[in-house]
Design a protein around this motif. Sequence first.
Motif, PDB file in Angstrom:
ATOM      1  N   GLU A  43       6.082   1.300  55.711  1.00  0.00           N
ATOM      2  CA  GLU A  43       5.423   2.491  55.177  1.00  0.00           C
ATOM      3  C   GLU A  43       4.566   2.181  53.948  1.00  0.00           C
ATOM      4  OE1 GLU A  43       8.096   5.799  54.671  1.00  0.00           O
ATOM      5  OE2 GLU A  43       8.838   5.623  56.734  1.00  0.00           O
ATOM      6  N   LEU A  44       5.072   1.351  53.038  1.00  0.00           N
ATOM      7  CA  LEU A  44       4.309   1.027  51.833  1.00  0.00           C
ATOM      8  C   LEU A  44       3.097   0.141  52.131  1.00  0.00           C
ATOM      9  CD1 LEU A  44       7.153   0.449  49.220  1.00  0.00           C
ATOM     10  CD2 LEU A  44       5.663   2.447  49.465  1.00  0.00           C
ATOM     11  N   SER A  45       3.212  -0.706  53.132  1.00  0.00           N
ATOM     12  CA  SER A  45       2.057  -1.539  53.489  1.00  0.00           C
ATOM     13  C   SER A  45       0.984  -0.705  54.186  1.00  0.00           C
ATOM     14  CB  SER A  45       2.475  -2.732  54.338  1.00  0.00           C
ATOM     15  OG  SER A  45       3.015  -2.322  55.557  1.00  0.00           O
ATOM     16  N   LYS A  46       1.369   0.347  54.921  1.00  0.00           N
ATOM     17  CA  LYS A  46       0.384   1.249  55.526  1.00  0.00           C
ATOM     18  C   LYS A  46      -0.419   1.976  54.449  1.00  0.00           C
ATOM     19  CE  LYS A  46       2.250   2.506  60.016  1.00  0.00           C
ATOM     20  NZ  LYS A  46       2.808   3.608  60.831  1.00  0.00           N
ATOM     21  N   LEU A  47       0.253   2.330  53.344  1.00  0.00           N
ATOM     22  CA  LEU A  47      -0.421   2.976  52.217  1.00  0.00           C
ATOM     23  C   LEU A  47      -1.241   1.981  51.393  1.00  0.00           C
ATOM     24  CD1 LEU A  47       2.498   5.218  50.890  1.00  0.00           C
ATOM     25  CD2 LEU A  47       0.435   6.000  52.065  1.00  0.00           C
ATOM     26  N   ARG A  48      -1.062   0.707  51.702  1.00  0.00           N
ATOM     27  CA  ARG A  48      -1.687  -0.409  50.976  1.00  0.00           C
ATOM     28  C   ARG A  48      -1.179  -0.534  49.539  1.00  0.00           C
ATOM     29  NH1 ARG A  48      -7.386   0.599  53.601  1.00  0.00           N
ATOM     30  NH2 ARG A  48      -7.059  -0.533  55.530  1.00  0.00           N
ATOM     31  N   TRP A  49       0.030  -0.032  49.306  1.00  0.00           N
ATOM     32  CA  TRP A  49       0.660  -0.167  47.997  1.00  0.00           C
ATOM     33  C   TRP A  49       1.391  -1.503  47.901  1.00  0.00           C
ATOM     34  CZ3 TRP A  49       3.334   5.107  46.551  1.00  0.00           C
ATOM     35  CH2 TRP A  49       2.350   6.079  46.408  1.00  0.00           C
ATOM     36  N   LEU A  50       1.731  -2.065  49.039  1.00  0.00           N
ATOM     37  CA  LEU A  50       2.480  -3.306  49.090  1.00  0.00           C
ATOM     38  C   LEU A  50       1.681  -4.336  49.869  1.00  0.00           C
ATOM     39  CD1 LEU A  50       5.391  -4.097  48.155  1.00  0.00           C
ATOM     40  CD2 LEU A  50       6.070  -3.762  50.503  1.00  0.00           C
ATOM     41  N   ILE A  51       1.648  -5.531  49.340  1.00  0.00           N
ATOM     42  CA  ILE A  51       0.958  -6.644  50.009  1.00  0.00           C
ATOM     43  C   ILE A  51       2.029  -7.570  50.571  1.00  0.00           C
ATOM     44  CG2 ILE A  51      -0.618  -8.589  49.709  1.00  0.00           C
ATOM     45  CD1 ILE A  51      -1.686  -7.052  47.201  1.00  0.00           C
ATOM     46  N   ILE A  52       1.869  -7.954  51.825  1.00  0.00           N
ATOM     47  CA  ILE A  52       2.808  -8.868  52.475  1.00  0.00           C
ATOM     48  C   ILE A  52       2.126 -10.211  52.653  1.00  0.00           C
ATOM     49  CG2 ILE A  52       4.213  -9.300  54.516  1.00  0.00           C
ATOM     50  CD1 ILE A  52       4.202  -6.241  54.967  1.00  0.00           C
ATOM     51  N   TYR A  53       2.776 -11.249  52.180  1.00  0.00           N
ATOM     52  CA  TYR A  53       2.278 -12.618  52.345  1.00  0.00           C
ATOM     53  C   TYR A  53       3.164 -13.306  53.374  1.00  0.00           C
ATOM     54  CZ  TYR A  53      -0.112 -11.798  47.917  1.00  0.00           C
ATOM     55  OH  TYR A  53      -0.901 -11.285  46.925  1.00  0.00           O
ATOM     56  N   ASN A  54       2.548 -13.769  54.451  1.00  0.00           N
ATOM     57  CA  ASN A  54       3.283 -14.513  55.464  1.00  0.00           C
ATOM     58  C   ASN A  54       3.145 -16.001  55.188  1.00  0.00           C
ATOM     59  OD1 ASN A  54       4.256 -12.349  57.146  1.00  0.00           O
ATOM     60  ND2 ASN A  54       2.131 -12.023  57.729  1.00  0.00           N
ATOM     61  N   LYS A  55       4.202 -16.571  54.646  1.00  0.00           N
ATOM     62  CA  LYS A  55       4.243 -18.000  54.346  1.00  0.00           C
ATOM     63  C   LYS A  55       4.865 -18.730  55.538  1.00  0.00           C
ATOM     64  CE  LYS A  55       2.534 -17.745  50.269  1.00  0.00           C
ATOM     65  NZ  LYS A  55       1.313 -18.428  49.929  1.00  0.00           N
ATOM     66  N   PRO A  56       4.734 -20.031  55.605  1.00  0.00           N
ATOM     67  CA  PRO A  56       5.271 -20.762  56.767  1.00  0.00           C
ATOM     68  C   PRO A  56       6.776 -20.556  57.005  1.00  0.00           C
ATOM     69  CG  PRO A  56       3.838 -22.178  55.485  1.00  0.00           C
ATOM     70  CD  PRO A  56       3.992 -20.911  54.706  1.00  0.00           C
ATOM     71  N   HIS A  57       7.562 -20.448  55.936  1.00  0.00           N
ATOM     72  CA  HIS A  57       9.011 -20.371  56.108  1.00  0.00           C
ATOM     73  C   HIS A  57       9.620 -19.052  55.646  1.00  0.00           C
ATOM     74  CE1 HIS A  57       9.022 -24.551  57.231  1.00  0.00           C
ATOM     75  NE2 HIS A  57       8.306 -24.828  56.164  1.00  0.00           N
ATOM     76  N   TYR A  58       8.815 -18.137  55.128  1.00  0.00           N
ATOM     77  CA  TYR A  58       9.344 -16.864  54.655  1.00  0.00           C
ATOM     78  C   TYR A  58       8.218 -15.851  54.478  1.00  0.00           C
ATOM     79  CZ  TYR A  58       7.650 -18.490  50.089  1.00  0.00           C
ATOM     80  OH  TYR A  58       6.864 -18.948  49.064  1.00  0.00           O
TER      81      TYR A  58
END
Length: 87
Positions: A43-58
Amino acid sequence: MPLDLEKARLMYKLAVSKKNWGRKYDRLEHYKKFPNINKIIKELSKLRWLIIYNKPHYKAISLNTKHKKEIVEFIESKLPEVKGFIT
């Protein structure tokens, strides 16, 4: 616990304790104590309030500085006892 309260607590932890704004991020696994973490993240990423970083292991998360005013207002509305602590 209501979902909005969980969102506010997560963002408060990111904003104050960890100071995770913009390019400063923390591993998602550190927030497993939040029972609805996956729903909150979605929900927070849809609002663009939260940024998700996809790293190789986490996966890592950070608050979006472009929405700082809205984030702070949301946190303070749900957690009035922390008003004025977020800079």
